[in-house]
Design a protein around this motif. Sequence first.
Motif, PDB file in Angstrom:
ATOM      1  N   PRO A  23       0.822  -1.211   0.000  1.00  0.00           N
ATOM      2  CA  PRO A  23       0.000   0.000   0.000  1.00  0.00           C
ATOM      3  C   PRO A  23       0.857   1.262   0.000  1.00  0.00           C
ATOM      4  O   PRO A  23       1.813   1.369   0.760  1.00  0.00           O
ATOM      5  CB  PRO A  23      -0.775  -0.109   1.320  1.00  0.00           C
ATOM      6  CG  PRO A  23       0.047  -1.017   2.179  1.00  0.00           C
ATOM      7  CD  PRO A  23       0.729  -1.970   1.255  1.00  0.00           C
ATOM      8  N   PRO A  58      -4.293   2.869   1.888  1.00  0.00           N
ATOM      9  CA  PRO A  58      -5.275   2.855   2.970  1.00  0.00           C
ATOM     10  C   PRO A  58      -6.500   3.722   2.742  1.00  0.00           C
ATOM     11  O   PRO A  58      -6.402   4.871   2.331  1.00  0.00           O
ATOM     12  CB  PRO A  58      -4.477   3.401   4.162  1.00  0.00           C
ATOM     13  CG  PRO A  58      -3.341   4.160   3.571  1.00  0.00           C
ATOM     14  CD  PRO A  58      -3.004   3.435   2.295  1.00  0.00           C
ATOM     15  N   GLN A 100      -6.242  -1.821   2.092  1.00  0.00           N
ATOM     16  CA  GLN A 100      -5.718  -1.536   3.439  1.00  0.00           C
ATOM     17  C   GLN A 100      -6.683  -0.582   4.149  1.00  0.00           C
ATOM     18  O   GLN A 100      -7.232   0.337   3.528  1.00  0.00           O
ATOM     19  CB  GLN A 100      -4.327  -0.892   3.378  1.00  0.00           C
ATOM     20  CG  GLN A 100      -3.679  -0.809   4.769  1.00  0.00           C
ATOM     21  CD  GLN A 100      -2.315  -0.119   4.799  1.00  0.00           C
ATOM     22  OE1 GLN A 100      -2.189   1.015   4.379  1.00  0.00           O
ATOM     23  NE2 GLN A 100      -1.303  -0.809   5.307  1.00  0.00           N
ATOM     24  N   HIS A 166      -3.961  -1.905   9.081  1.00  0.00           N
ATOM     25  CA  HIS A 166      -2.680  -1.182   9.177  1.00  0.00           C
ATOM     26  C   HIS A 166      -2.255  -1.092  10.649  1.00  0.00           C
ATOM     27  O   HIS A 166      -2.831  -0.325  11.422  1.00  0.00           O
ATOM     28  CB  HIS A 166      -2.850   0.221   8.585  1.00  0.00           C
ATOM     29  CG  HIS A 166      -1.552   0.895   8.229  1.00  0.00           C
ATOM     30  ND1 HIS A 166      -0.318   0.444   8.654  1.00  0.00           N
ATOM     31  CD2 HIS A 166      -1.298   1.997   7.470  1.00  0.00           C
ATOM     32  CE1 HIS A 166       0.631   1.238   8.169  1.00  0.00           C
ATOM     33  NE2 HIS A 166       0.065   2.189   7.446  1.00  0.00           N
ATOM     34  N   HIS A 169       3.904   1.811  11.056  1.00  0.00           N
ATOM     35  CA  HIS A 169       4.268   3.204  10.732  1.00  0.00           C
ATOM     36  C   HIS A 169       3.710   4.249  11.685  1.00  0.00           C
ATOM     37  O   HIS A 169       3.459   5.384  11.287  1.00  0.00           O
ATOM     38  CB  HIS A 169       3.858   3.534   9.279  1.00  0.00           C
ATOM     39  CG  HIS A 169       4.310   2.491   8.303  1.00  0.00           C
ATOM     40  ND1 HIS A 169       3.763   2.299   7.067  1.00  0.00           N
ATOM     41  CD2 HIS A 169       5.275   1.545   8.404  1.00  0.00           C
ATOM     42  CE1 HIS A 169       4.364   1.300   6.445  1.00  0.00           C
ATOM     43  NE2 HIS A 169       5.288   0.821   7.246  1.00  0.00           N
ATOM     44  N   TYR A 258       8.539   3.193   7.316  1.00  0.00           N
ATOM     45  CA  TYR A 258       8.783   2.098   6.369  1.00  0.00           C
ATOM     46  C   TYR A 258      10.182   2.097   5.779  1.00  0.00           C
ATOM     47  O   TYR A 258      10.535   1.234   5.006  1.00  0.00           O
ATOM     48  CB  TYR A 258       7.744   2.130   5.241  1.00  0.00           C
ATOM     49  CG  TYR A 258       7.759   3.386   4.390  1.00  0.00           C
ATOM     50  CD1 TYR A 258       8.727   3.582   3.406  1.00  0.00           C
ATOM     51  CD2 TYR A 258       6.784   4.364   4.557  1.00  0.00           C
ATOM     52  CE1 TYR A 258       8.731   4.724   2.622  1.00  0.00           C
ATOM     53  CE2 TYR A 258       6.779   5.512   3.774  1.00  0.00           C
ATOM     54  CZ  TYR A 258       7.759   5.690   2.809  1.00  0.00           C
ATOM     55  OH  TYR A 258       7.756   6.819   2.033  1.00  0.00           O
ATOM     56  N   ALA A 286       8.304  -6.036   2.744  1.00  0.00           N
ATOM     57  CA  ALA A 286       8.660  -4.983   1.778  1.00  0.00           C
ATOM     58  C   ALA A 286       9.791  -4.189   2.406  1.00  0.00           C
ATOM     59  O   ALA A 286      10.034  -4.287   3.603  1.00  0.00           O
ATOM     60  CB  ALA A 286       7.468  -4.072   1.535  1.00  0.00           C
ATOM     61  N   GLY A 287      10.475  -3.406   1.599  1.00  0.00           N
ATOM     62  CA  GLY A 287      11.512  -2.540   2.157  1.00  0.00           C
ATOM     63  C   GLY A 287      12.760  -2.543   1.316  1.00  0.00           C
ATOM     64  O   GLY A 287      13.653  -3.371   1.524  1.00  0.00           O
ATOM     65  N   GLY A 288      12.813  -1.651   0.337  1.00  0.00           N
ATOM     66  CA  GLY A 288      14.036  -1.465  -0.444  1.00  0.00           C
ATOM     67  C   GLY A 288      14.306  -2.533  -1.480  1.00  0.00           C
ATOM     68  O   GLY A 288      15.407  -2.571  -2.037  1.00  0.00           O
ATOM     69  N   ILE A 289      13.331  -3.391  -1.760  1.00  0.00           N
ATOM     70  CA  ILE A 289      13.584  -4.465  -2.730  1.00  0.00           C
ATOM     71  C   ILE A 289      13.432  -3.885  -4.141  1.00  0.00           C
ATOM     72  O   ILE A 289      12.379  -3.363  -4.492  1.00  0.00           O
ATOM     73  CB  ILE A 289      12.610  -5.650  -2.508  1.00  0.00           C
ATOM     74  CG1 ILE A 289      12.832  -6.215  -1.098  1.00  0.00           C
ATOM     75  CG2 ILE A 289      12.813  -6.736  -3.578  1.00  0.00           C
ATOM     76  CD1 ILE A 289      11.798  -7.218  -0.646  1.00  0.00           C
ATOM     77  N   ARG A 311       8.408   1.280  -4.198  1.00  0.00           N
ATOM     78  CA  ARG A 311       8.958   2.401  -4.963  1.00  0.00           C
ATOM     79  C   ARG A 311       9.480   1.969  -6.334  1.00  0.00           C
ATOM     80  O   ARG A 311       9.366   2.719  -7.306  1.00  0.00           O
ATOM     81  CB  ARG A 311      10.027   3.116  -4.141  1.00  0.00           C
ATOM     82  CG  ARG A 311       9.414   3.975  -3.051  1.00  0.00           C
ATOM     83  CD  ARG A 311      10.395   4.395  -2.007  1.00  0.00           C
ATOM     84  NE  ARG A 311      10.829   3.264  -1.175  1.00  0.00           N
ATOM     85  CZ  ARG A 311      11.646   3.376  -0.137  1.00  0.00           C
ATOM     86  NH1 ARG A 311      12.115   4.554   0.196  1.00  0.00           N
ATOM     87  NH2 ARG A 311      11.977   2.304   0.567  1.00  0.00           N
TER      88      ARG A 311
HETATM   89  C1  LIG Z   1       4.752   7.360  -1.356  1.00  0.00           C
HETATM   90  C2  LIG Z   1       4.608   6.226  -0.382  1.00  0.00           C
HETATM   91  C3  LIG Z   1       3.437   6.106   0.352  1.00  0.00           C
HETATM   92  C4  LIG Z   1       3.290   5.048   1.268  1.00  0.00           C
HETATM   93  N1  LIG Z   1       2.108   4.916   1.942  1.00  0.00           N
HETATM   94  C5  LIG Z   1       1.918   3.828   2.731  1.00  0.00           C
HETATM   95  C6  LIG Z   1       0.660   3.609   3.366  1.00  0.00           C
HETATM   96  O1  LIG Z   1      -0.248   4.417   3.261  1.00  0.00           O
HETATM   97  N2  LIG Z   1       0.501   2.482   4.090  1.00  0.00           N
HETATM   98  C7  LIG Z   1       1.507   1.577   4.264  1.00  0.00           C
HETATM   99  O2  LIG Z   1       1.326   0.570   4.939  1.00  0.00           O
HETATM  100  N3  LIG Z   1       2.717   1.788   3.691  1.00  0.00           N
HETATM  101  C8  LIG Z   1       2.939   2.861   2.925  1.00  0.00           C
HETATM  102  N4  LIG Z   1       4.134   3.034   2.303  1.00  0.00           N
HETATM  103  C9  LIG Z   1       5.203   2.048   2.508  1.00  0.00           C
HETATM  104  C10 LIG Z   1       5.236   1.011   1.385  1.00  0.00           C
HETATM  105  O3  LIG Z   1       4.093   0.197   1.414  1.00  0.00           O
HETATM  106  C11 LIG Z   1       6.484   0.121   1.499  1.00  0.00           C
HETATM  107  O4  LIG Z   1       6.418  -0.617   2.682  1.00  0.00           O
HETATM  108  C12 LIG Z   1       7.757   0.939   1.500  1.00  0.00           C
HETATM  109  O5  LIG Z   1       7.755   1.888   0.461  1.00  0.00           O
HETATM  110  C13 LIG Z   1       8.990   0.054   1.382  1.00  0.00           C
HETATM  111  O6  LIG Z   1       8.963  -0.683   0.207  1.00  0.00           O
HETATM  112  P1  LIG Z   1       9.775  -0.206  -1.109  1.00  0.00           P
HETATM  113  O7  LIG Z   1      11.176   0.050  -0.688  1.00  0.00           O
HETATM  114  O8  LIG Z   1       9.628  -1.338  -2.067  1.00  0.00           O
HETATM  115  O9  LIG Z   1       9.137   1.048  -1.592  1.00  0.00           O
HETATM  116  C14 LIG Z   1       4.325   4.104   1.434  1.00  0.00           C
HETATM  117  C15 LIG Z   1       5.493   4.256   0.697  1.00  0.00           C
HETATM  118  C16 LIG Z   1       5.651   5.290  -0.203  1.00  0.00           C
HETATM  119  C17 LIG Z   1       6.925   5.408  -0.995  1.00  0.00           C
END
Ligand SMILES: Cc1cc2nc3c(=O)[nH]c(=O)nc-3n(C[C@H](O)[C@H](O)[C@H](O)COP(=O)(O)O)c2cc1C
Length: 331
Positions: A23, A58, A100, A166, A169, A258, A286-289, A311
Amino acid sequence: MTALFEPKKVKDFLFKNRIIMPPMVSEKATEQGQVTDKNVEYYLDRAKEGLAGVIVEPAFISENGRCSRHQLSAADDDKVEGLSRLASSIKNTGAVAILQLNHGGAKAYSKDKSELLSPSGVLAPNVTQEVTPRQMTLGEIAQVKADFIKATERAMEAGFDGVEIHGAHGFLLNQFNSPLTNFRQDKYGGSRKNRARLSLEVASDLKEVVGNKLLLYRLGATDGYDKGLTMPDAIWIAKELVRNGVDIIDVSGGHGGYRGHTRSQGYFVPIAVEIKQNLTQPVMVAGGISSPQYANEVIEEEGLDFVGVGRALLSRPDWPYMAKQELINRK
Ligand SMILES: Cc1cc2nc3c(=O)[nH]c(=O)nc-3n(C[C@H](O)[C@H](O)[C@H](O)COP(=O)(O)O)c2cc1C
């Protein structure tokens, strides 16, 4: 077939591979929280490239839990029609569609800051605001539970395959789970069990509503601050969530957000692996993949069930397609 592209069944839902869009708020809804064509296009552009699942950003469960101006809403019945357009366009691509649901608590976007709700009337560690939130009454806690139920009923009516609670965060449920923001002296505060009580009650209520559909919980597994949630806390909460009906634990950060503390790919993977070792249910991380090879390793070598690619998918909507080509060509 590489591990990343092996299908996986969870209950009656077949995920065609292990790549899920996590999300991410996109600020494309109307100010009333209605789904717009932009919302639909944004998800369709990504889902059609071969995602196994999409966790839609969400939707707030009540106006006092809203976190931004153009956030999606699941707080009223008049949102069902738009949500249903969104769910069906994602499902038509063969991806599993999850919504979400969130309450922002002390981090909500409210014009009247004195109306900000929180477990104990304290700000989250990384939040600066002029006005502190107030401590919720037991009646307000009961209302949050009721609002989660109504929002989930709407998501089901709209045709979503499931919902994600959720709990990460630094938002309301994370505020309850964490010893940094929960100093209550009643049954919702104090011990780890009491702090997690609201999340567990919400999970068990929503399990009743989703039935055979999917229930996910985004777990803020580590706060990233001294005296915050510990690894034993995270493992305990994850196990209890599963006992209360959660089908997939989606591991992310707590009050620290996050992003994690390192720039390396998969910064929450070690935590997710430790949680997975204590569970029988699927775990997502998830996280930086960003590289297909690394994503494949997370499934094949680390033994996790799903990767969230956020991202990287924002900058490359065709990430799943590209990943498949890259992994096939490597063989
Ligand atoms: C612009 C943006 C908005 C996000 N909004 C949410 C959110 O509303 N709810 C949530 O659980 N995570 C949110 N995230 C976190 C992402 O779901 C993800 O966990 C996080 O970006 C790490 O993964 P990534 O490195 O592949 O981006 C957001 C991330 C970004 C970049």
